[in-house]
Design a protein around this motif. Structure first.
Motif, short mmCIF file in Angstrom:
data_model
loop_
_atom_site.label_atom_id
_atom_site.label_comp_id
_atom_site.label_asym_id
_atom_site.label_seq_id
_atom_site.Cartn_x
_atom_site.Cartn_y
_atom_site.Cartn_z
N GLY A 197 2.25 11.21 -5.23
CA GLY A 197 3.33 11.63 -6.11
C GLY A 197 3.05 12.96 -6.78
N TYR A 201 5.16 16.28 -6.31
CA TYR A 201 5.82 16.74 -7.54
C TYR A 201 5.66 18.24 -7.72
N ALA A 214 8.47 12.25 -4.72
CA ALA A 214 7.43 12.06 -5.72
C ALA A 214 7.80 10.94 -6.67
N TYR A 217 7.41 7.41 -5.15
CA TYR A 217 6.05 6.88 -5.13
C TYR A 217 5.53 6.58 -6.53
#
Length: 419
Positions: A197, A201, A214, A217
């Motif tokens: 993630g 991100y 992201a 997850y």
């Protein structure tokens, strides 16, 4: 003694008269006197005039802080400016800690920037005894690779960390790290879901930024009661990347409360200070100031900034120092604020270095010390902190020029007195 008096006289006069250095009080206009023809008595008279003009110090002209930046209560600050600024994609590209009172910047500070992304992996890797400096034997690497190839979730996660940090002789590769984090995540490994993630991100070399994936997850990690998953997901809500493009501070605060990360406490303090969430004294009546959704709670913010700073969140210390300096949520105490900024400055914190310099050149909580203030402005300009380095470079130049002009005037005065 006489030389000391003359030097102090010219320094104080020149600096107080300079029109550009922010936060220094301006004296009333003065009329220059020329001596023609020069005489010893005229020279002495000139010295007395300068001495009278320079009585007192910059300290004596300001019983309250004269900041170079406007406090949060400035009419141009508030939630509306923050919301409009963060809706722009260029401002939404990273979580950035910013001076909360800075003119022309988000009044709500962000708490991270893209240069510290790897910091997010510390709690995810150090719990397993892995860090960027860990020595991983080749035999250990072979064992991890064999288990990862068989789909062992934790081994997949370890191999991802090895690639992320470049351990065990492997070339550092965010792309390869994402491959193994994804395998771990798909096997239900909560820390693997958090690690993937974070990469998605922010994006990284070889890894395309995908905030939707992201958040997917991070939600999966949170659903497994992962405290770090709660922290990361809360930040996504805080930044407006998990709820249709608009910040959801209420949900962010709820998730931060489930996290064990000290930075979550810092974020909560930010939201209380700027009235982004209901405070303990918010009765829901009346119109909150400056466009904020709720009544600001600086007292609660001060309490939380203190808690986060005790756990080494340096940006929390910076905001704590600002509250002390402005007397928001606590009593105004320049001495304590100076102490905090000095602690931050010695740890290389750019905004802390800048405020230490400001306090030194203004004499807030200390004697005026322009040479020392110049040193900290210069250190700030070299800090590599993009939030303040350019501003400190300009301010260092201003103080440097003032000291040069004062030295020139002192030399001229000495020559005149020797006639």
């Amino acid at each position: 003694f006489f030389l000391g008096v003359r030097l102090g006289t010219f320094l104080c006069f020149m600096i107080r008269a300079h029109p550009h250095l922010r936060s220094l009080p301006r004296p009333p206009s003065t009329r220059r006197t020329t001596l023609s023809p020069p005489s010893r008595w005229a020279h002495i008279t000139l010295l007395v005039i300068f001495l009278l003009l320079s009585l007192g110090s910059p300290q004596s002209h300001s019983t309250t802080l004269t900041p170079p930046i406007q406090p949060a209560a400035d009419e141009n600050a508030g939630y509306e400016r923050y919301a409009s600024a963060t809706s722009d994609s260029s401002n939404a590209q990273h979580l950035e800690s910013s001076n909360p009172h800075s003119e022309g910047s988000d009044p709500i500070p962000r708490a991270m920037d893209d240069e510290t992304t790897l910091e997010e992996y510390k709690p995810l890797s150090e719990k397993y005894g892995i860090s960027p400096s860990t020595n991983v034997p080749s035999s250990h690497l072979s064992s991890v690779q064999n288990l990862a190839a068989k789909g062992h979730a934790e081994s997949c996660y370890f191999l991802g960390l090895f690639y992320l940090y470049g351990l065990a002789g492997l070339s550092k590769s965010a792309l390869q790290a994402s491959v193994w984090f994804r395998k771990a995540a798909q096997e239900g490994h909560a820390d693997g879901q958090c690690a993937l993630g974070v990469l998605l991100y922010y994006g990284a070399e070889g890894v395309t930024r995908d905030t939707s994936a992201a958040v997917y997850y991070l939600k999966a990690a949170y659903s497994q009661d992962s405290p770090h998953g709660a922290w990361l997901l809360g930040r996504a809500f805080y930044d407006g990347r998990a709820d249709g493009g608009a910040p959801n501070f209420i949900e962010a605060a709820r998730l931060f409360g489930l996290s064990e990360n000290p930075a979550a406490v810092h974020h909560l303090a930010i939201m209380y200070e700027y009235g982004l969430i209901p405070g303990p004294d918010d009765d829901g009546e009346g119109e909150p100031p400056y466009g904020s959704p709720y009544e600001p709670s600086p007292t609660k913010a001060y309490e939380l900034y203190s808690e986060a700073y005790e756990k080494d969140v340096l940006d929390a210390g910076y905001h704590l120092g600002l509250l002390k300096a402005y007397g928001r949520g606590t009593n105004q105490d320049f001495t304590r604020a100076l102490e905090i900024f000095r602690q931050l400055a010695t740890k290389g914190h750019g905004p802390g270095q800048r405020y230490l310099a400001i306090f030194l050149v203004n004499g807030h909580g200390c004697d005026v010390d322009y040479p020392r203030g110049l040193e900290w402005f210069e250190a700030c300009a070299r800090s590599g902190d993009h939030r303040v380095e350019k501003e400190c470079e300009v301010e260092a130049g201003e103080v440097r020029r003032l000291l040069e002009v004062a030295a020139e005037q002192e030399e001229k005065m000495s020559e005149m007195l020797e006639l």
